[in-house]
Design an enzyme around this catalytic site. Structure first.
Site, mmCIF file in Angstrom:
data_model
loop_
_atom_site.group_PDB
_atom_site.id
_atom_site.type_symbol
_atom_site.label_atom_id
_atom_site.label_comp_id
_atom_site.label_asym_id
_atom_site.label_seq_id
_atom_site.Cartn_x
_atom_site.Cartn_y
_atom_site.Cartn_z
ATOM 1 N N LYS A 1 -5.447 -14.717 -11.629
ATOM 2 C CA LYS A 1 -6.836 -15.123 -11.062
ATOM 3 C C LYS A 1 -7.754 -13.795 -11.353
ATOM 4 O O LYS A 1 -7.467 -12.766 -11.768
ATOM 5 C CB LYS A 1 -6.703 -15.471 -9.413
ATOM 6 N N LYS B 1 -11.600 -8.264 -9.136
ATOM 7 C CA LYS B 1 -12.391 -7.088 -9.325
ATOM 8 C C LYS B 1 -11.815 -5.966 -10.027
ATOM 9 O O LYS B 1 -12.204 -5.023 -10.847
ATOM 10 C CB LYS B 1 -13.167 -6.612 -8.204
ATOM 11 N N LYS C 1 0.918 -1.233 -0.017
ATOM 12 C CA LYS C 1 0.093 -0.030 -0.070
ATOM 13 C C LYS C 1 0.775 1.333 -0.002
ATOM 14 O O LYS C 1 0.587 2.338 -0.453
ATOM 15 C CB LYS C 1 -0.991 0.060 1.172
#
Ligand code: TRP
Length: 329
Positions: free
Chosen positions: A194, A197, A111
Site C-alpha cells: 500500500k 509515507k 518497535k
C-alpha cells in the site's frame, strides 16, 4: 448520531492513501455524526522524540486536513497536547493496564525490533494513550485500519475493566467504523504494497502537477500484455486501482479494453492517470498553501478545537474521578 473519533500521528504529509482511504470519508461523516478529529502529537513523541520539525509537522497535517474539507465549525478538530485531560485519563488508565498485555502488543514488539535503542515506556503504553484518546470523548466508533485493530480491542478491554472494577458504566466499548464497503486501499505505484509515507511510494496532497506527473511516470508496470486477454500483472492492477478512484468510468473502461486487446500503451495510461490525480487534488493543493500561511486562522482553529474537546473531556473525567472515588476536601 454516533460519536466518531480519529487520530493521526503528525509524522509526514498526507498522501493519496490517507485521502481516499479516510480523509475524504471524514468530510462526509462530519455532517452525519458527532466527529472528533485530532493530531496525535503526543503519540509522535514515542518515535520522534526531538524532531526539529515537530511543530511544522503538526501544522502541515492540520492545514492538509482543513484543505481537504474538514470543517472546524462542524467537527471538533484539535491537537492532542492541547487537551491535558487526555494525559490525565492516560495516567488513570495506566493503573488498569498490565505489563504482560502491553508487552504482547504487536505494535510494541515491532518497535522493539525497529528502534531497539529507544524502547521507552511511552511505546509500551502507546495503546493506553490511544485508549485515553478514544474514551475521553466516550466515542462509539473509530475508523481504523488493520494495523490499529489490536489497539481498539485493547481500548475495549480497558473500558470494560474500568467499568467492572468501579461498578460504573462510564465508558462505552468503541467499535471499528468501516465506511460501509467504501473502504479503498490505495496501493503504491512501485508494484509493492500500500501507499505509505515511509515507503517512498507516496503521492502527496502537497505535490505539484509536475511532481505528480514525475511520480506517476515512474510507476512500475510490466513488459505489456503477452497476448489479448492476458491476465493483468500486480503492478498494472495497482495503476488501475488508482485510476478507478480518480478517473471517469469511461476512461477506466477505455484502458481496460486496450489492455484486454493487448494493445495498451502504458505511457498513455500513466499520462491519463497523472492528469486525473492532479485534477482531483489541485483544489486541495491550492488551499493547503493558503491555509498554512494563515497563522491567525490556524491559531483560531486550534483554540476553538481545544475548547470544544476540553469541554467534552472534562465531562468524562469528572465521571471517571467520581467512579474511582476522588473527592474534594
Ligand atoms: N495509533 C494511530 C495510528 O498510528 C493514531 C491514533 C492515536 C489514533 N490515537 C488514536 C487513531 C485514537 C484512532 C483513535 O494510526
Amino acid at each position: 448520531m454516533e460519536i466518531v473519533l480519529s487520530g493521526i500521528r503528525p509524522t509526514g504529509h498526507l498522501h493519496l492513501g490517507n485521502y481516499f482511504g479516510a480523509l475524504r470519508n471524514f468530510t462526509k461523516m462530519q455532517h452525519e455524526h458527532r466527529c472528533f478529529f485530532f493530531i496525535a502529537d503526543l503519540h509522535a513523541l514515542t518515535t520522534h522524540p526531538k524532531s526539529a520539525d515537530f511543530h511544522d509537522n503538526v501544522r502541515n497535517v492540520l492545514a492538509e486536513y482543513l484543505a481537504a474539507g474538514l470543517d472546524p465549525d462542524v467537527a471538533t478538530i484539535y491537537v492532542q497536547s492541547d487537551v491535558p485531560e487526555i494525559a490525565e485519563l492516560y495516567v488513570l488508565l495506566n493503573m488498569l493496564a498490565y505489563q504482560g498485555e502491553l508487552e504482547r502488543t504487536a505494535s510494541f514488539k515491532e518497535k522493539v525490533r525497529k528502534q531497539a535503542d529507544n524502547v521507552n515506556a511511552g511505546l509500551l503504553t502507546y495503546p493506553v494513550l490511544m485508549a485515553a484518546d478514544i474514551l475521553i470523548h466516550r466515542a462509539g466508533k473509530v475508523p481504523v485500519g488493520k494495523d490499529q485493530e489490536q489497539h481498539l480491542e485493547m481500548t475495549r478491554t480497558f473500558a470494560r475493566r474500568f467499568n467492572n472494577l468501579y461498578g460504573s458504566e462510564v465508558f462505552p466499548e468503541p467499535a471499528a467504523f468501516n465506511f460501509g464497503g467504501e473502504l479503498i486501499k490505495i496501493p503504491g505505484l512501485d508494484g509493492s504494497g500500500k501507499m505509505g509515507k515511509s515507503e517512498g511510494n507516496g503521492i502527496f496532497l502537497i505535490d505539484d502537477e509536475k511532481t505528480v506527473a514525475r511520480k506517476v511516470m515512474r510507476a512500475v508496470t510490466d513488459s505489456g500484455p503477452a497476448h489479448p486477454h492476458s491476465e493483468m500483472s500486480a503492478p498494472v492492477r495497482n495503476i488501475f486501482t488508482v485510476l478507478e478512484v480518480v478517473a471517469s468510468p469511461d476512461t477506466v473502461a477505455h484502458f481496460r479494453a486496450q489492455h484486454d486487446a493487448g494493445v495498451i500503451r502504458y505511457g498513455d495510461l500513466k499520462k491519463q492517470l497523472a492528469a486525473d490525480i492532479w485534477r482531483t487534488i489541485a483544489p486541495i493543493h491550492a488551499r493547503i498553501a493558503e491555509i498554512k500561511s494563515d497563522r491567525d486562522y490556524l491559531s483560531r482553529v486550534t483554540l476553538h478545537g481545544a475548547a470544544k474537546a476540553r469541554e467534552s473531556a472534562q465531562a468524562t473525567l469528572k465521571e471517571v474521578k467520581k467512579a474511582i472515588g476522588f473527592k474534594a476536601f
